[in-house]
Design a protein around this motif. Structure first.
Motif, PDB file in Angstrom:
ATOM      1  N   LEU A  23       0.827  -1.207   0.000  1.00  0.00           N
ATOM      2  CA  LEU A  23       0.000   0.000   0.000  1.00  0.00           C
ATOM      3  C   LEU A  23       0.860   1.255   0.000  1.00  0.00           C
ATOM      4  CD1 LEU A  23      -2.852   1.141   0.025  1.00  0.00           C
ATOM      5  CD2 LEU A  23      -2.785   1.058   2.532  1.00  0.00           C
ATOM      6  N   ALA A  24       1.949   1.249   0.761  1.00  0.00           N
ATOM      7  CA  ALA A  24       2.840   2.402   0.784  1.00  0.00           C
ATOM      8  C   ALA A  24       3.499   2.613  -0.577  1.00  0.00           C
ATOM      9  CB  ALA A  24       3.901   2.227   1.869  1.00  0.00           C
ATOM     10  N   TYR A  25       3.862   1.528  -1.223  1.00  0.00           N
ATOM     11  CA  TYR A  25       4.436   1.605  -2.574  1.00  0.00           C
ATOM     12  C   TYR A  25       3.432   2.231  -3.530  1.00  0.00           C
ATOM     13  CZ  TYR A  25       6.565  -0.311  -6.907  1.00  0.00           C
ATOM     14  OH  TYR A  25       7.115  -0.491  -8.150  1.00  0.00           O
TER      15      TYR A  25
ATOM     16  N   ASP B  98      -2.822  -9.969  -3.677  1.00  0.00           N
ATOM     17  CA  ASP B  98      -3.078 -11.404  -3.759  1.00  0.00           C
ATOM     18  C   ASP B  98      -1.804 -12.217  -3.973  1.00  0.00           C
ATOM     19  OD1 ASP B  98      -5.766 -11.048  -3.395  1.00  0.00           O
ATOM     20  OD2 ASP B  98      -6.327 -11.343  -5.486  1.00  0.00           O
ATOM     21  N   TYR B  99      -0.759 -11.563  -4.465  1.00  0.00           N
ATOM     22  CA  TYR B  99       0.514 -12.241  -4.740  1.00  0.00           C
ATOM     23  C   TYR B  99       1.626 -11.442  -4.056  1.00  0.00           C
ATOM     24  CZ  TYR B  99      -2.183 -14.647  -8.376  1.00  0.00           C
ATOM     25  OH  TYR B  99      -3.128 -15.381  -9.065  1.00  0.00           O
ATOM     26  N   PRO B 100       1.791 -11.618  -2.741  1.00  0.00           N
ATOM     27  CA  PRO B 100       2.718 -10.769  -1.981  1.00  0.00           C
ATOM     28  C   PRO B 100       4.173 -10.875  -2.424  1.00  0.00           C
ATOM     29  CG  PRO B 100       1.855 -12.569  -0.627  1.00  0.00           C
ATOM     30  CD  PRO B 100       1.048 -12.555  -1.876  1.00  0.00           C
TER      31      PRO B 100
ATOM     32  N   ASN C  47     -13.666  -2.484 -10.362  1.00  0.00           N
ATOM     33  CA  ASN C  47     -13.982  -3.801 -10.904  1.00  0.00           C
ATOM     34  C   ASN C  47     -13.708  -4.878  -9.859  1.00  0.00           C
ATOM     35  OD1 ASN C  47     -14.807  -2.951 -13.452  1.00  0.00           O
ATOM     36  ND2 ASN C  47     -12.764  -3.073 -14.317  1.00  0.00           N
ATOM     37  N   LEU C  48     -12.548  -4.788  -9.198  1.00  0.00           N
ATOM     38  CA  LEU C  48     -12.221  -5.742  -8.143  1.00  0.00           C
ATOM     39  C   LEU C  48     -13.183  -5.601  -6.963  1.00  0.00           C
ATOM     40  CD1 LEU C  48      -8.341  -5.424  -8.241  1.00  0.00           C
ATOM     41  CD2 LEU C  48      -9.653  -7.495  -8.734  1.00  0.00           C
ATOM     42  N   GLN C  49     -13.547  -4.383  -6.659  1.00  0.00           N
ATOM     43  CA  GLN C  49     -14.497  -4.113  -5.582  1.00  0.00           C
ATOM     44  C   GLN C  49     -15.811  -4.857  -5.827  1.00  0.00           C
ATOM     45  OE1 GLN C  49     -16.694  -0.327  -5.703  1.00  0.00           O
ATOM     46  NE2 GLN C  49     -15.668   0.198  -3.776  1.00  0.00           N
TER      47      GLN C  49
ATOM     48  N   VAL D 223     -11.600  -5.120   1.609  1.00  0.00           N
ATOM     49  CA  VAL D 223     -10.980  -4.052   2.405  1.00  0.00           C
ATOM     50  C   VAL D 223      -9.637  -3.643   1.813  1.00  0.00           C
ATOM     51  CG1 VAL D 223      -9.898  -3.550   4.638  1.00  0.00           C
ATOM     52  CG2 VAL D 223     -12.200  -4.521   4.556  1.00  0.00           C
ATOM     53  N   ARG D 224      -8.870  -4.610   1.314  1.00  0.00           N
ATOM     54  CA  ARG D 224      -7.587  -4.254   0.701  1.00  0.00           C
ATOM     55  C   ARG D 224      -7.792  -3.374  -0.535  1.00  0.00           C
ATOM     56  NH1 ARG D 224      -5.843  -9.813   1.983  1.00  0.00           N
ATOM     57  NH2 ARG D 224      -6.241 -10.430  -0.181  1.00  0.00           N
ATOM     58  N   VAL D 225      -8.833  -3.663  -1.294  1.00  0.00           N
ATOM     59  CA  VAL D 225      -9.151  -2.814  -2.447  1.00  0.00           C
ATOM     60  C   VAL D 225      -9.544  -1.423  -1.969  1.00  0.00           C
ATOM     61  CG1 VAL D 225     -10.797  -2.462  -4.327  1.00  0.00           C
ATOM     62  CG2 VAL D 225      -9.777  -4.717  -3.962  1.00  0.00           C
ATOM     63  N   GLN D 226     -10.369  -1.361  -0.919  1.00  0.00           N
ATOM     64  CA  GLN D 226     -10.799  -0.064  -0.403  1.00  0.00           C
ATOM     65  C   GLN D 226      -9.617   0.750   0.135  1.00  0.00           C
ATOM     66  OE1 GLN D 226     -13.756  -0.569  -2.087  1.00  0.00           O
ATOM     67  NE2 GLN D 226     -14.219   1.123  -0.711  1.00  0.00           N
ATOM     68  N   ASP D 227      -8.653   0.079   0.742  1.00  0.00           N
ATOM     69  CA  ASP D 227      -7.459   0.779   1.219  1.00  0.00           C
ATOM     70  C   ASP D 227      -6.779   1.509   0.068  1.00  0.00           C
ATOM     71  OD1 ASP D 227      -7.839  -0.125   3.807  1.00  0.00           O
ATOM     72  OD2 ASP D 227      -6.392  -1.766   3.639  1.00  0.00           O
ATOM     73  N   ARG D 228      -6.732   0.851  -1.077  1.00  0.00           N
ATOM     74  CA  ARG D 228      -6.111   1.477  -2.245  1.00  0.00           C
ATOM     75  C   ARG D 228      -6.998   2.601  -2.802  1.00  0.00           C
ATOM     76  NH1 ARG D 228      -1.678  -1.193  -4.656  1.00  0.00           N
ATOM     77  NH2 ARG D 228      -1.167  -3.183  -3.658  1.00  0.00           N
TER      78      ARG D 228
END
Length: 283
Positions: free
Chosen positions: A11-13, A37-39, A203-205, A218-223
């Motif tokens: 997220l910081a990146y 999804d692919y850390p 779209n992912l949301q 939530v990860r999508v919303q963070d972005r």
């Protein structure tokens, strides 16, 4: 003085890439979406792989080729030789939105295919843009003779009649108006990198909401709130998802922010009630 040499979080990146509109690197920012999804994803390797494709394409095009010749060469290379196409058999797979997966499988949805196509087009010096067409993202190239509008899902060039038919699927009220460029013009306005990224994320949301996969939602919303920090409905939606995950404190913070900033939103009373259920209150 201590220095932190640890790698930034995904997220910081992403946040570092989307701070400003000027020079926002669309391809790199889009490629980072796969890190959720692919850390272990190496975004720089993805960029290198695409640079190699761009180099291959440039070697095929004569230095004195005119824009139409370059556009034809791009179409043959992208849709013909490389075989990029829409994933008609598994359209709603979230991997279709992830650049590194699309690069590997050669299958995607219109907007992820468009991001790759735009990178190659701009590498050829074409005046290429994304078009936030209703329902289906398109790309266009401006030439001296006019514009060429392309469906990145199929590689098809679309004429005025085909574009008008597509618009009328979403706006039946336009069917009775004159079939000229004036009715199409609002739908062919180019969109910049920030709005392209927002559409990719939404779209992912939609997929994660439909599947009730609240952790990934939530990860999508963070972005999204990083990309669009004043899009208050995205805080609301993140708050509701956090509540589904049992994270009441964080959910209440998001809903309180939404109520504070959203003015006379139609769902204000409903969200205020939900906030009270979570033990919070609007300030």
């Amino acid at each position: 003085m201590q220095f932190d040499f640890s790698a930034p979080t995904p997220l910081a990146y992403f946040a570092s890439l989307v701070q400003r509109d000027e020079g926002l690197p669309l391809l790199e920012a889009a490629a980072t979406l796969g890190q959720d999804d692919y850390p272990d994803l190496d975004v720089q390797q993805v960029m290198h792989d695409i640079d190699q494709l761009a180099d291959r394409l440039r070697r095929r095009v004569a230095a004195d080729a005119d824009p139409m010749e370059r556009l034809r060469a791009l179409g043959q290379f992208f849709f013909g030789d490389l075989g990029f196409a829409g994933n008609v058999n598994d359209y709603y797979n979230p991997d279709n939105s992830l650049i590194h997966v699309v690069l590997h499988t050669r299958r995607g949805i219109p907007i992820s295919l468009a991001v790759l196509w735009l990178e190659l087009a701009q590498g050829l010096g074409l005046r290429a843009e994304g078009v936030g067409f209703p329902g289906h993202f398109l790309v266009q190239v401006k030439l001296a003779e006019g514009r060429v509008v392309i469906d990145p899902f199929t590689g098809q060039s679309l004429d005025r009649a085909e574009l008008r038919d597509r618009v009328e699927e979403w706006r039946p009220d336009l069917a009775g108006l004159p079939r000229d460029d004036r009715a199409l013009a609002p739908y062919l306005r180019p969109v910049g990198p920030r709005l392209i990224l927002a559409r990719m994320l939404r779209n992912l949301q939609d997929i994660h909401r439909t599947q009730e996969d609240w952790r990934r939602f939530v990860r999508v919303q963070d972005r999204l709130v990083t990309l669009l920090p004043e899009a208050w409905v995205e805080y609301r939606d993140r708050g509701l998802a956090l509540a589904e995950l049992g994270e009441a404190r964080r959910a209440a913070e998001d809903l309180a922010l939404y109520l504070r900033e959203s003015g006379d939103a139609s769902d204000r009373d409903v969200m205020a009630s939900r906030l009270r259920e979570l033990g919070g209150h609007a300030r």
